[in-house]
Design an enzyme around this catalytic site. Structure first.
Site, PDB file in Angstrom:
ATOM      1  N   LEU A   1      -6.051  47.327   0.274  1.00  0.00           N
ATOM      2  CA  LEU A   1      -4.649  48.896  -0.500  1.00  0.00           C
ATOM      3  C   LEU A   1      -3.658  48.995  -0.004  1.00  0.00           C
ATOM      4  O   LEU A   1      -3.291  48.747   0.684  1.00  0.00           O
ATOM      5  CB  LEU A   1      -5.588  50.137  -0.485  1.00  0.00           C
ATOM      6  CG  LEU A   1      -7.118  50.040  -1.018  1.00  0.00           C
ATOM      7  CD1 LEU A   1      -7.534  51.581  -1.664  1.00  0.00           C
ATOM      8  CD2 LEU A   1      -7.201  50.154  -2.418  1.00  0.00           C
ATOM      9  N   SER A   2      -2.606  49.320  -0.309  1.00  0.00           N
ATOM     10  CA  SER A   2      -1.218  49.805  -0.399  1.00  0.00           C
ATOM     11  C   SER A   2      -1.210  50.694   1.005  1.00  0.00           C
ATOM     12  O   SER A   2      -1.035  50.639   2.165  1.00  0.00           O
ATOM     13  CB  SER A   2       0.282  50.108  -0.520  1.00  0.00           C
ATOM     14  OG  SER A   2      -0.681  51.308  -1.637  1.00  0.00           O
ATOM     15  N   GLU A   3      -2.210  51.434   1.236  1.00  0.00           N
ATOM     16  CA  GLU A   3      -2.081  52.829   2.444  1.00  0.00           C
ATOM     17  C   GLU A   3      -3.555  53.034   2.745  1.00  0.00           C
ATOM     18  O   GLU A   3      -4.414  53.259   1.759  1.00  0.00           O
ATOM     19  CB  GLU A   3      -1.376  53.963   2.130  1.00  0.00           C
ATOM     20  CG  GLU A   3      -0.196  53.595   3.173  1.00  0.00           C
ATOM     21  CD  GLU A   3       1.024  53.178   1.299  1.00  0.00           C
ATOM     22  OE1 GLU A   3       2.267  53.298   1.399  1.00  0.00           O
ATOM     23  OE2 GLU A   3       0.580  53.825   0.068  1.00  0.00           O
ATOM     24  N   THR A   4      -4.050  53.198   3.360  1.00  0.00           N
ATOM     25  CA  THR A   4      -5.635  53.903   4.158  1.00  0.00           C
ATOM     26  C   THR A   4      -4.575  54.607   5.449  1.00  0.00           C
ATOM     27  O   THR A   4      -4.273  54.746   5.850  1.00  0.00           O
ATOM     28  CB  THR A   4      -6.196  52.343   5.071  1.00  0.00           C
ATOM     29  OG1 THR A   4      -6.758  51.527   3.237  1.00  0.00           O
ATOM     30  CG2 THR A   4      -7.088  53.151   5.102  1.00  0.00           C
TER      31      THR A   4
ATOM     32  N   HIS B   1       2.238  58.598  -1.268  1.00  0.00           N
ATOM     33  CA  HIS B   1       1.275  59.036  -2.005  1.00  0.00           C
ATOM     34  C   HIS B   1       0.515  59.370  -1.230  1.00  0.00           C
ATOM     35  O   HIS B   1      -1.146  59.601  -1.313  1.00  0.00           O
ATOM     36  CB  HIS B   1       1.327  57.473  -2.765  1.00  0.00           C
ATOM     37  CG  HIS B   1      -0.192  56.361  -2.753  1.00  0.00           C
ATOM     38  ND1 HIS B   1       0.714  54.878  -1.735  1.00  0.00           N
ATOM     39  CD2 HIS B   1      -1.723  56.396  -3.119  1.00  0.00           C
ATOM     40  CE1 HIS B   1      -0.930  55.117  -1.309  1.00  0.00           C
ATOM     41  NE2 HIS B   1      -1.613  55.322  -2.248  1.00  0.00           N
TER      42      HIS B   1
END
Length: 313
Positions: free
Chosen positions: A45-48, A77
């Protein structure tokens, strides 16, 4: 390894699978940097994020934010999504109506808004004019002509974004960047444009001919057609982040925060507006911006939990 509580949250949307997904490990204790990075690469994902006990006495929790390519000092986000997950898991703020997140950029305040929406206070922004040579290279990588660029700024609020205000929203939606070239330039680029006022009300049903006229995409609309709430869209945004392994981010809080502080201050947008992002990826992200009388810019969005369970880490 041990079993840890885990959520996957969709952010900047009230409709599941229309925003930007975020993986949240609610107990990151005992995990080293390599373990966090490996998991962030695995989720893809774009961020974790990984939640930890705060080390600052005024903070409610601490968060570390990872992309597939590395750790970020701040991101929008993940801030809203992590706070949503923390509250849903039983987190109790120290102060009523106010949550304080600790992250690498410092302390970030959040508030609950109408309907339970969360908003964070935009971190301090440092901005500057880009060099003409770099601007020309970025424009070339995006396929833009000079006359299509209204203004440009380098925006730094933890993450650094190369911000461009374009002539209109349809130009934003029509971009087909050379992501390899953007990666070689080492810049993350955020573009924005104001939708043109329609001559007549937009209809949800459009002919195939109309769609083809916009390169297979629907024209930029002034109403939220995909979610059906009739909200007027004031700014269309896209984010290209090839240097950190994300060619296009669905909905980007840090970029929208930087854009808001810049564009409001320079009179390009009003002090309160609604931004749309993600249309070209089949998403319908909505970012609610408001600048208070004291100059604080709040970046708000809905969040919804899509996966709730456990992960072995």
């Amino acid at each position: 390894m041990k079993t840890r509580p885990f959520k996957q949250v969709d952010v900047f949307t009230a409709t599941p699978y229309r925003g930007n997904p975020l993986a949240v490990v609610l107990d990151g204790s005992g995990l080293d940097d390599d373990a966090m990075q490996r998991f962030a690469q695995w989720t893809n994902l774009s961020e974790t994020t990984f939640l930890l006990p705060p080390t600052e006495p005024t903070a409610d929790y601490r968060v570390r934010i990872f992309t597939p390519g590395g750790e970020l000092p701040f991101a929008g986000h993940p801030t809203i999504g992590s706070c949503h997950a923390w509250l849903q898991a039983g987190g109790k703020p120290r102060a009523r109506g106010r949550i304080v997140q600790q992250c690498a950029v410092g302390l970030v305040a959040l508030r609950r808004e109408e309907g339970g929406r969360l908003a964070f206070s935009a971190p301090p922004l440092r901005r500057s004019a880009p060099s003409p040579s770099l601007l020309a290279k970025v424009a070339g990588a995006l396929g833009l002509k000079a006359q299509q660029i209204v203004a440009a700024q380098v925006l730094d609020n933890g993450p650094v974004w190369f911000g461009l205000l374009l002539s209109d929203a349809d130009t934003v939606l029509g971009l087909a960047p050379d992501h390899g070239l953007l990666k070689a330039l080492g810049v993350k680029v955020g573009v924005a444009g104001v939708p043109a006022a329609p001559e007549e009300p937009m209809l949800i049903g459009r002919s195939n001919r109309e769609a083809r006229a916009f390169g297979g995409r629907a024209p930029a609309a002034t109403a939220d057609e995909s979610q059906g709430d009739g909200a007027k869209i004031d700014l269309e945004v896209r984010a290209f982040a090839a240097p950190i392994g994300v060619e296009e981010d669905p909905v980007t809080g840090s970029l929208n925060a930087g854009l808001a502080e810049w564009l409001i201050a320079d009179g390009h947008v009003p002090a309160r507006y609604l931004a749309a992002q993600g249309q070209c990826l089949g998403r319908a992200g909505r970012v609610h911006i408001e600048r208070d009388a004291d100059g604080t810019v709040w970046v708000g969005g809905d969040a919804v939990t899509c996966i709730d369970g456990e992960v072995s880490l």
